[in-house]
Design a protein around this motif. Structure first.
Motif, short mmCIF file in Angstrom:
data_model
loop_
_atom_site.label_atom_id
_atom_site.label_comp_id
_atom_site.label_asym_id
_atom_site.label_seq_id
_atom_site.Cartn_x
_atom_site.Cartn_y
_atom_site.Cartn_z
N UNK A 61 37.82 3.94 31.05
CA UNK A 61 37.15 4.62 29.95
C UNK A 61 38.16 4.97 28.85
N UNK A 62 39.33 5.50 29.22
CA UNK A 62 40.37 5.81 28.24
C UNK A 62 40.81 4.56 27.49
N UNK A 63 40.97 3.46 28.21
CA UNK A 63 41.40 2.21 27.57
C UNK A 63 40.35 1.70 26.57
N UNK A 64 39.10 2.05 26.77
CA UNK A 64 38.05 1.59 25.86
C UNK A 64 38.14 2.24 24.48
N UNK A 65 39.04 3.20 24.33
CA UNK A 65 39.29 3.85 23.04
C UNK A 65 40.61 3.39 22.41
N UNK A 66 41.17 2.30 22.91
CA UNK A 66 42.48 1.84 22.44
C UNK A 66 42.44 1.24 21.03
N UNK A 67 41.25 0.97 20.54
CA UNK A 67 41.10 0.44 19.18
C UNK A 67 39.98 1.18 18.48
N UNK A 68 39.95 1.06 17.17
CA UNK A 68 38.94 1.80 16.41
C UNK A 68 37.53 1.29 16.69
N UNK A 69 37.38 0.05 17.12
CA UNK A 69 36.06 -0.48 17.47
C UNK A 69 36.21 -1.79 18.25
N UNK A 70 35.13 -2.19 18.91
CA UNK A 70 35.07 -3.52 19.52
C UNK A 70 35.58 -3.67 20.94
N UNK A 71 35.97 -2.58 21.61
CA UNK A 71 36.46 -2.73 22.99
C UNK A 71 35.78 -1.77 23.97
N UNK A 72 34.61 -1.28 23.62
CA UNK A 72 33.89 -0.35 24.51
C UNK A 72 33.52 -1.01 25.85
N UNK A 73 33.45 -2.34 25.87
CA UNK A 73 33.10 -3.06 27.10
C UNK A 73 34.11 -2.81 28.23
#
Length: 186
Positions: A61-73
């Motif tokens: 879940x923390x890694x899904x915030x590593x970019x401003x958008x496009x990696x919530x998967x």
């Protein structure tokens, strides 16, 4: 079927998958993925690419915030593999790490798994923090290593249609010399 037929079939079918089932990967599947990544070619056969495997839901879940958008998967994947390169050991670390990631994704497809690349290098988080620094802090990655990407892997919850042979950009092939297409010249 020849071994090369399996590789071409995986290339034909592989599409980015961003929706995964809750089913965990088996130890054998993970081992096959990592063996494929470790077998990727590397500059001067140095094999400096390293990997961090993440299954912990909180960390995903923390890694899904590593970019401003496009990696919530990444938050919904059962496994994320962080691909690291070593600029101090190899000037071509990005190329080596990219090859390892590609081999890993092709193996995922050959196993019937889905995968998606989440780019990190030279990207920023929602609040403008360097994405690689963000990932480095979460996973305790040493500063001599660079973070190229995070590959999410899991059992497919959707099966995207493969690209047809007609959809390939054949006009991008040039024989003997680069030639601008006649359509572009007019």
């Amino acid at each position: 079927m020849r071994d090369t037929d399996h590789i071409l079939e995986a290339m034909r079918k592989r599409r980015s998958v961003r929706k995964f089932t809750d089913e965990k990967l088996t130890a054998e599947e993970v081992q096959n993925l990592m063996e494929s990544a470790l077998r990727a070619p590397s500059s001067r056969n140095k094999h400096t690419t390293q990997f961090v495997l993440v299954e912990d839901p909180e960390t995903l879940n923390k890694l899904s915030y590593m970019r401003s958008h496009g990696v919530s998967f990444i938050a919904r994947a059962p496994l994320a593999i962080v691909i690291l390169g070593s600029p101090m050991e190899c000037a071509l670390w990005k190329e080596d790490a990219t090859l390892a990631a590609a081999f890993l994704q092709l193996e995922a497809e050959s196993l019937g798994l889905g995968s998606c690349w989440g780019h990190v290098h030279e990207k920023v988080t929602e609040n403008g923090q360097d994405s690689a620094e963000y990932v480095r802090r979460i996973l305790d990655i040493p500063y001599q290593l660079e973070v190229l990407c995070v590959i999410a892997v899991g059992h497919k919850a959707e099966e995207p249609e493969p690209h047809t042979i007609e959809q390939l950009r054949w006009e991008q092939l040039h024989i003997e010399r680069y030639k601008v297409s006649e359509e572009k010249e007019q």
